[in-house]
Design a protein around this motif. Sequence first.
Motif, PDB file in Angstrom:
ATOM      1  N   LEU A  58       0.828  -1.209   0.000  1.00 53.52           N
ATOM      2  CA  LEU A  58       0.000   0.000   0.000  1.00 53.52           C
ATOM      3  C   LEU A  58       0.862   1.259   0.000  1.00 53.52           C
ATOM      4  O   LEU A  58       0.578   2.218  -0.723  1.00 53.52           O
ATOM      5  CB  LEU A  58      -0.930   0.005   1.212  1.00 53.52           C
ATOM      6  CG  LEU A  58      -2.256  -0.737   1.073  1.00 53.52           C
ATOM      7  CD1 LEU A  58      -2.963  -0.821   2.426  1.00 53.52           C
ATOM      8  CD2 LEU A  58      -3.160  -0.039   0.059  1.00 53.52           C
ATOM      9  N   SER A  59       1.923   1.245   0.799  1.00 54.34           N
ATOM     10  CA  SER A  59       2.783   2.431   0.892  1.00 54.34           C
ATOM     11  C   SER A  59       3.575   2.664  -0.392  1.00 54.34           C
ATOM     12  O   SER A  59       3.978   3.800  -0.675  1.00 54.34           O
ATOM     13  CB  SER A  59       3.730   2.303   2.078  1.00 54.34           C
ATOM     14  OG  SER A  59       4.611   1.206   1.910  1.00 54.34           O
ATOM     15  N   MET A  64       1.433   6.405  -5.622  1.00 51.78           N
ATOM     16  CA  MET A  64       1.616   6.584  -7.057  1.00 51.78           C
ATOM     17  C   MET A  64       0.324   7.003  -7.739  1.00 51.78           C
ATOM     18  O   MET A  64       0.322   7.790  -8.689  1.00 51.78           O
ATOM     19  CB  MET A  64       2.125   5.288  -7.699  1.00 51.78           C
ATOM     20  CG  MET A  64       3.508   4.866  -7.251  1.00 51.78           C
ATOM     21  SD  MET A  64       4.006   3.333  -8.095  1.00 51.78           S
ATOM     22  CE  MET A  64       5.632   3.074  -7.385  1.00 51.78           C
ATOM     23  N   PHE A  65      -0.792   6.460  -7.255  1.00 51.88           N
ATOM     24  CA  PHE A  65      -2.082   6.749  -7.878  1.00 51.88           C
ATOM     25  C   PHE A  65      -2.765   7.965  -7.268  1.00 51.88           C
ATOM     26  O   PHE A  65      -3.512   8.664  -7.942  1.00 51.88           O
ATOM     27  CB  PHE A  65      -3.005   5.530  -7.753  1.00 51.88           C
ATOM     28  CG  PHE A  65      -2.508   4.308  -8.469  1.00 51.88           C
ATOM     29  CD1 PHE A  65      -2.625   4.187  -9.844  1.00 51.88           C
ATOM     30  CD2 PHE A  65      -1.889   3.277  -7.775  1.00 51.88           C
ATOM     31  CE1 PHE A  65      -2.157   3.065 -10.521  1.00 51.88           C
ATOM     32  CE2 PHE A  65      -1.416   2.149  -8.430  1.00 51.88           C
ATOM     33  CZ  PHE A  65      -1.553   2.050  -9.806  1.00 51.88           C
ATOM     34  N   SER A  66      -2.503   8.222  -5.988  1.00 52.76           N
ATOM     35  CA  SER A  66      -3.184   9.348  -5.335  1.00 52.76           C
ATOM     36  C   SER A  66      -2.561  10.683  -5.708  1.00 52.76           C
ATOM     37  O   SER A  66      -3.259  11.704  -5.769  1.00 52.76           O
ATOM     38  CB  SER A  66      -3.153   9.167  -3.811  1.00 52.76           C
ATOM     39  OG  SER A  66      -1.823   9.271  -3.317  1.00 52.76           O
ATOM     40  N   GLY A  67      -1.234  10.695  -5.923  1.00 43.70           N
ATOM     41  CA  GLY A  67      -0.560  11.951  -6.223  1.00 43.70           C
ATOM     42  C   GLY A  67      -0.536  12.917  -5.055  1.00 43.70           C
ATOM     43  O   GLY A  67      -0.410  14.135  -5.250  1.00 43.70           O
ATOM     44  N   ASP A 103      -4.850   8.941   1.792  1.00 42.39           N
ATOM     45  CA  ASP A 103      -3.712   9.239   0.915  1.00 42.39           C
ATOM     46  C   ASP A 103      -2.526   9.752   1.713  1.00 42.39           C
ATOM     47  O   ASP A 103      -1.368   9.369   1.468  1.00 42.39           O
ATOM     48  CB  ASP A 103      -4.114  10.279  -0.134  1.00 42.39           C
ATOM     49  CG  ASP A 103      -5.221   9.783  -1.054  1.00 42.39           C
ATOM     50  OD1 ASP A 103      -5.409   8.554  -1.131  1.00 42.39           O
ATOM     51  OD2 ASP A 103      -5.896  10.625  -1.679  1.00 42.39           O
ATOM     52  N   ALA A 104      -2.788  10.613   2.692  1.00 42.20           N
ATOM     53  CA  ALA A 104      -1.710  11.197   3.478  1.00 42.20           C
ATOM     54  C   ALA A 104      -1.001  10.147   4.333  1.00 42.20           C
ATOM     55  O   ALA A 104       0.228  10.146   4.437  1.00 42.20           O
ATOM     56  CB  ALA A 104      -2.258  12.312   4.367  1.00 42.20           C
ATOM     57  N   VAL A 105      -1.758   9.252   4.923  1.00 37.32           N
ATOM     58  CA  VAL A 105      -1.186   8.235   5.799  1.00 37.32           C
ATOM     59  C   VAL A 105      -0.240   7.319   5.035  1.00 37.32           C
ATOM     60  O   VAL A 105       0.877   7.025   5.493  1.00 37.32           O
ATOM     61  CB  VAL A 105      -2.298   7.419   6.486  1.00 37.32           C
ATOM     62  CG1 VAL A 105      -1.742   6.112   7.052  1.00 37.32           C
ATOM     63  CG2 VAL A 105      -2.928   8.235   7.601  1.00 37.32           C
ATOM     64  N   TRP A 106      -0.636   6.869   3.849  1.00 38.25           N
ATOM     65  CA  TRP A 106       0.206   5.922   3.118  1.00 38.25           C
ATOM     66  C   TRP A 106       1.404   6.608   2.479  1.00 38.25           C
ATOM     67  O   TRP A 106       2.455   5.987   2.317  1.00 38.25           O
ATOM     68  CB  TRP A 106      -0.610   5.159   2.090  1.00 38.25           C
ATOM     69  CG  TRP A 106      -1.630   4.297   2.750  1.00 38.25           C
ATOM     70  CD1 TRP A 106      -2.981   4.372   2.636  1.00 38.25           C
ATOM     71  CD2 TRP A 106      -1.364   3.241   3.683  1.00 38.25           C
ATOM     72  NE1 TRP A 106      -3.587   3.440   3.440  1.00 38.25           N
ATOM     73  CE2 TRP A 106      -2.625   2.717   4.089  1.00 38.25           C
ATOM     74  CE3 TRP A 106      -0.215   2.674   4.213  1.00 38.25           C
ATOM     75  CZ2 TRP A 106      -2.746   1.671   4.993  1.00 38.25           C
ATOM     76  CZ3 TRP A 106      -0.327   1.636   5.117  1.00 38.25           C
ATOM     77  CH2 TRP A 106      -1.578   1.142   5.496  1.00 38.25           C
ATOM     78  N   ALA A 107       1.269   7.880   2.143  1.00 42.68           N
ATOM     79  CA  ALA A 107       2.441   8.620   1.677  1.00 42.68           C
ATOM     80  C   ALA A 107       3.446   8.797   2.817  1.00 42.68           C
ATOM     81  O   ALA A 107       4.660   8.655   2.630  1.00 42.68           O
ATOM     82  CB  ALA A 107       2.017   9.980   1.123  1.00 42.68           C
ATOM     83  N   GLY A 108       2.937   9.086   4.027  1.00 39.89           N
ATOM     84  CA  GLY A 108       3.819   9.197   5.179  1.00 39.89           C
ATOM     85  C   GLY A 108       4.439   7.872   5.572  1.00 39.89           C
ATOM     86  O   GLY A 108       5.611   7.810   5.963  1.00 39.89           O
ATOM     87  N   THR A 109       3.665   6.798   5.464  1.00 38.33           N
ATOM     88  CA  THR A 109       4.187   5.463   5.775  1.00 38.33           C
ATOM     89  C   THR A 109       5.310   5.086   4.819  1.00 38.33           C
ATOM     90  O   THR A 109       6.319   4.496   5.232  1.00 38.33           O
ATOM     91  CB  THR A 109       3.064   4.420   5.693  1.00 38.33           C
ATOM     92  OG1 THR A 109       2.026   4.773   6.623  1.00 38.33           O
ATOM     93  CG2 THR A 109       3.572   3.029   6.016  1.00 38.33           C
ATOM     94  N   ARG A 110       5.168   5.420   3.557  1.00 48.12           N
ATOM     95  CA  ARG A 110       6.215   5.117   2.569  1.00 48.12           C
ATOM     96  C   ARG A 110       7.529   5.793   2.961  1.00 48.12           C
ATOM     97  O   ARG A 110       8.590   5.145   2.972  1.00 48.12           O
ATOM     98  CB  ARG A 110       5.778   5.600   1.185  1.00 48.12           C
ATOM     99  CG  ARG A 110       6.834   5.417   0.099  1.00 48.12           C
ATOM    100  CD  ARG A 110       6.466   6.174  -1.164  1.00 48.12           C
ATOM    101  NE  ARG A 110       6.350   7.601  -0.893  1.00 48.12           N
ATOM    102  CZ  ARG A 110       5.903   8.484  -1.793  1.00 48.12           C
ATOM    103  NH1 ARG A 110       5.530   8.083  -2.990  1.00 48.12           N
ATOM    104  NH2 ARG A 110       5.828   9.768  -1.475  1.00 48.12           N
TER     105      ARG A 110
END
Length: 311
Positions: A58-59, A64-67, A103-110
Motif C-alpha cells: 500500500l505504501s 503513485m495513484f493518489s498523487g 492518501d496522506a497516511v500511506w504517503a507518510g508510511t512510505r
Amino acid sequence: MSEMNVKDDRFTFQKADDSASEHISAPKYSYWKSVFRQFFRSKLAIMLLVVVIAVVLLSIFQPMFSGYSPMKTPNINNQAMKYIRPNSTYWFGTDDKGNSLFDAVWAGTRNSLIVSFSATAITVLVGVIVGMWWGFSKRVDAVMIQVYNVLANIPTTLIAMVLVYALGSGMGSLIFALSITSWVSVAYFIRVQVMIIRDREYNLASRCLGTSTWTMITKNILPYLVSVIMTEISRDIPSFISYEVFLSYLGVGLGRQYASLGQMIRDYSPYLVSTPYLFWIPVTISAVISVSLYIVGQTLADASDPRTHMI
C-alpha cells in the motif's frame, strides 16, 4: 536332503556388499528450508507477515495513484470536504485542508519505511563488518573500545537532532543522522559474539593450520551469527520508525516537503478532542507497523537459530 536344496520363492538371496556398512543413513538437511518451516509454524507471525506485506504494498503503490503531496495548495472553495469522518468513500476521513487522510497516511508510511529500512541497512552492514574485525584484532579493539565509550554515552536522539539542524531537513540528512552513531552499538554487540566463538576448538585448530582471518570470519563465524544479525534487524527497523516519527513530531525530521506520520501526529494533536480520528489513525498505523515488524523479525531470528531445528 533333497528337500532342503529346493529353491524357496518366498526368499530372495542378496549379495554381500562390504561398502554398505560405511554408509551413514541421515535425512537431507537444508538450512533455509528448515528456517522457513520453523517460521511458518507460528500462526501469529504468518498473520503479521501478511499485515507487513499489505502495508508495504500500500505504501509503495497507493501514493503513485493518489498523487498526494503535503506541499499541494488546498482548494479554498472546497470547504465542504473538510473534516469528513471516516466512511465508505473516505476510509480514513478528510483533514483540515480537505485532503484524504488515507492518501496522506500511506504517503507518510512510505517515507517512514524508506528512512527506517535505509538506516537499518547502513547500520547493520557497517556494524557487522566493523564488529567482525573488532572482535578479532586487538589493535582495532584498543581504538574502537574508546570510540564506543564516548559515543555510547551520547543520546542518539540528541545527535540526530543536532545533525539534522546542521545539515538541514531532508530524507538523506535524516538517514545519515540516524545511522552515523547507531552502527557503533551494533559493532560492539557483534564484537562480543565474535569473541565468544573465535576461541572454540575448531577455530583454534583452523588458526594453527594457517587459515586466514577472512576465511575464519566468513566460514567459521559468520554463519553462526545469522540469528544474531536477524535479531538486530528486527529491533532496528521498528526503532528507526519510532525515531523518525518522534523527530518529525518535534519538527526536526523529514521536513514539510515530505509526508510523514510524525508530522501528521504533530499537526493533528490539537484535534484530539474535536476530531480524534485525525490523530489516532496515524498513531495506530505507526504502532501496527512497528509491532508487526518486530514480532515477524524476532520469529524469523528464532527460526534462523540452528538450535531450534533440532527434533
